[in-house]
Motif scaffolding. Structure first.
Motif: not given
Length: 619
Positions: A72-73, A146
């Motif tokens: 994620e990110g 993120k």
């Protein structure tokens, strides 16, 4: 931060990382990871730090690109060169990956667009320079973002012991405390054991897992020759690579421009590249090299770090690099696609003396200069070895190789050696008797008994050593002194205008406690012949008849597509994929997707264009 568009969106599944193997196949078009790629990716996807020491062409970029897509990110990649960022970002976009670079080359509109993408969470990979990443402005820009990972590419730049030291890389050690819990990777293709330790220490990666693989590049054929009309030697080498792209390295800017002009006069299309050129001309020449198929780029070492062009078929050196690491990195720009490629170098004693002067005249500390001298001597030893070149190069990086590689000049044409103990004693005696004050040329005059103004003025004609070397020709004495230098039996005093001095081990030779063997220089007539195997020197050499015709038609189609997209041809498909098209002849989208290097995005973008060409040649 959920992904929200095209392939990236399809690959991301809620809060859980996507299977890296699915990403490998769908995005990149490959069925399996190579070497230790899977182990590195597994470590980083799980949140661990890694130090990745892979040779050029081993697929380091996938080790951070795939985890950035799987986690994620946004993955933030530290890259030292704007040109490298541009090429990698464009290649990723062709794969359907959301990538961008943040650097000084952006227009205000482009800069604003990248900032919006960061704020919106619609980037998979963001490339930045080491100077930018630790600034307050950048930290504020990504404050609410993120971050999937930090990848520090060309990590050897952090080390003063390396050959491309960049002081700003030292600041990257603070990323661990600034962004706790975010996995970090340091990646490089050139690092001896000392530099590796420096990377781990300076980047605060003591808890990282270190992944190393063989530094051997078996597809590269090594050839090193003694200087003897170097331009003609270069011309003979280049004659074996008509229709291919390559690089010729020179030490000075003036020599780069002179060599490029001369090659054009020899009907070899060549462009120059060095840091002193007008920026727009330099960028235009680099862009031409990346996008054209038959071009020789003559350059200083200012060119090349991180260049992604996979089908560079040759690299030549008209001057000696400063270290084994520099030589390995520069020659490593050949054959990144794994196809057979050649590297060639001409060297002589003048190169060694010039390099030594550059070291001693530099601003580095004495400790650094001592290391640089040792690195130069290590390269000279590889030049002078009668054994396998590949074995000597790998030994420098702490890797054992059995030798007899079958793909270097000394293996394919073994070098004869001779008992040089008596010659060594005479050569060393000439240095000692003349007071360790003179260079090679004068010492050879003394040994050959050449009575001239200088030998007479200093009284050397009266010495017992005067004329003691008449049994050997001048060129052999030049070789003797080079090999004594490579063996550490003599040193060069650059403050005394290149005077030779006795090394600490010379006494053992005088006392006949140490046998000395020299390699025989190849006769001039042999220098025109091939030292290492040229079979398969380019992608086309393995193709014949109809397959060759199809390959050339596919190359033309690739070139037309690349021009339309304003990207290098290899961004469309590499040579290896075109060879597979020509030999396997897929005729449907499903069959095309089964070819290594064809992913979903490229299939959709221009798969049908290539299928039309294949079908037309298969009827």
């Amino acid at each position: 931060m959920p992904h929200s568009s095209n392939i990236s969106a399809a690959l991301f599944d809620g809060e859980q990382p996507k299977d890296p193997r699915a990403i490998l196949k769908q995005v990149y078009g490959y069925d399996a990871f190579r070497g230790k790629q899977a182990a590195v990716i597994e470590r980083v996807v799980a949140g661990g730090d890694a130090v990745v020491l892979f040779p050029t062409g081993a697929g380091k970029s996938l080790c951070f690109q795939i985890p950035a897509l799987a986690r994620e990110g946004v993955g933030i990649v530290v890259s030292p060169l704007i040109a490298l960022m541009r090429d990698q970002v464009e290649a990723l976009k062709q794969l359907g990956v959301r990538a961008a670079a943040l650097n000084s080359s952006l227009s205000p509109e482009e800069y604003s667009e990248v900032r919006r993408s960061i704020a919106d969470g619609t980037l998979d990979l963001l490339y930045v320079t080491p100077e930018r990443i630790t600034t307050a402005g950048f930290k504020e820009l990504i404050r609410s973002t993120k971050i999937a990972l930090f990848a520090i590419d060309e990590a050897h730049c952090v080390s003063q012991w390396g050959h491309d030291f960049r002081p700003e890389y030292r600041e990257l050690g603070h990323l661990a405390e600034m962004y706790p819990g975010v996995p970090r990777l340091a990646l490089t293709a050139t690092a001896d054991p000392h530099t590796r330790e420096d990377i781990i220490d300076k980047l605060a990666l003591r808890s990282a897992e270190v992944f190393t693989t063989s530094f051997d590049r078996p597809n590269i054929a090594y050839e090193i020759v003694e200087c003897d009309q170097p331009r003609q030697q270069l011309l003979r080498f280049l004659s074996r690579h008509k229709g291919s792209s390559g690089i010729v390295y020179c030490l000075s800017r003036a020599k780069v421009e002179e060599t490029a002009e001369w090659l054009n006069g020899q009907d070899i299309r060549a462009l120059a590249y060095h840091a002193g050129m007008d920026r727009s001309v330099r960028d235009t020449n680099q862009d031409a090299f990346l996008k054209e198929e038959d071009l020789c780029l003559v350059a200083t070492v200012a060119f090349g770090m991180g260049i992604d062009k996979p089908n560079v078929r040759y690299v030549a050196h008209l001057d000696l690099p400063g270290s084994v690491e520099a030589y390995y990195q520069e020659t490593g720009r050949a054959g990144r696609d794994g196809l057979p490629s050649d590297v060639w170098m001409a060297y002589g004693m003048a190169d060694v003396i010039q390099r030594g002067r550059m070291i001693d005249g530099g601003q580095s500390s004495e400790d650094i200069k001592r290391v640089e001298r040792a690195k130069l001597n290590a390269l000279l030893a590889i030049c002078e070895t009668p054994g396998c070149r590949r074995q000597s190069i790998l030994a420098h990086f702490g890797e054992a190789h059995p030798g007899a590689c079958g793909n270097c000049d000394t293996c394919l044409k073994p070098v004869e050696t001779w008992d040089g103990s008596e010659a060594a004693i005479k050569a060393l005696a000439a240095i000692y008797r003349t007071g360790e004050r003179f260079g090679t040329g004068h010492l050879i005059d003394v040994l050959l008994g050449n009575e001239n103004e200088k030998t007479s003025r200093f009284g050397h004609v009266e010495m017992p050593v005067f004329g003691a070397g008449k049994d050997l020709p001048s060129k052999t004495w030049q070789s003797v002194y080079r090999q004594l230098l490579a063996a550490g039996l003599v040193t060069v005093d650059h403050e005394a205008f290149g005077a030779l001095k006795l090394g600490p081990e010379a006494r053992a030779v005088f006392r006949r406690e140490r046998e000395v063997r020299f390699r025989k220089d190849r006769p001039t007539s042999a220098k025109a012949s091939r030292g290492a195997s040229s079979s398969g020197a380019n992608a086309r050499s393995s193709l014949e008849g109809a397959d060759m015709e199809l390959f050339e038609a596919l190359r033309q189609t690739r070139l037309e597509i690349a021009k339309g997209l304003a990207v290098p041809p290899y961004v469309v498909f590499p040579d290896t994929t075109l060879v597979a098209f020509a030999t396997q002849r897929p005729t449907s989208p499903d069959e095309l997707l089964g070819i290594s290097g064809v992913g979903q995005s490229k299939l959709e973008r221009y798969g049908e264009d290539f299928l039309e060409v294949i079908r037309a040649h298969t009827r």
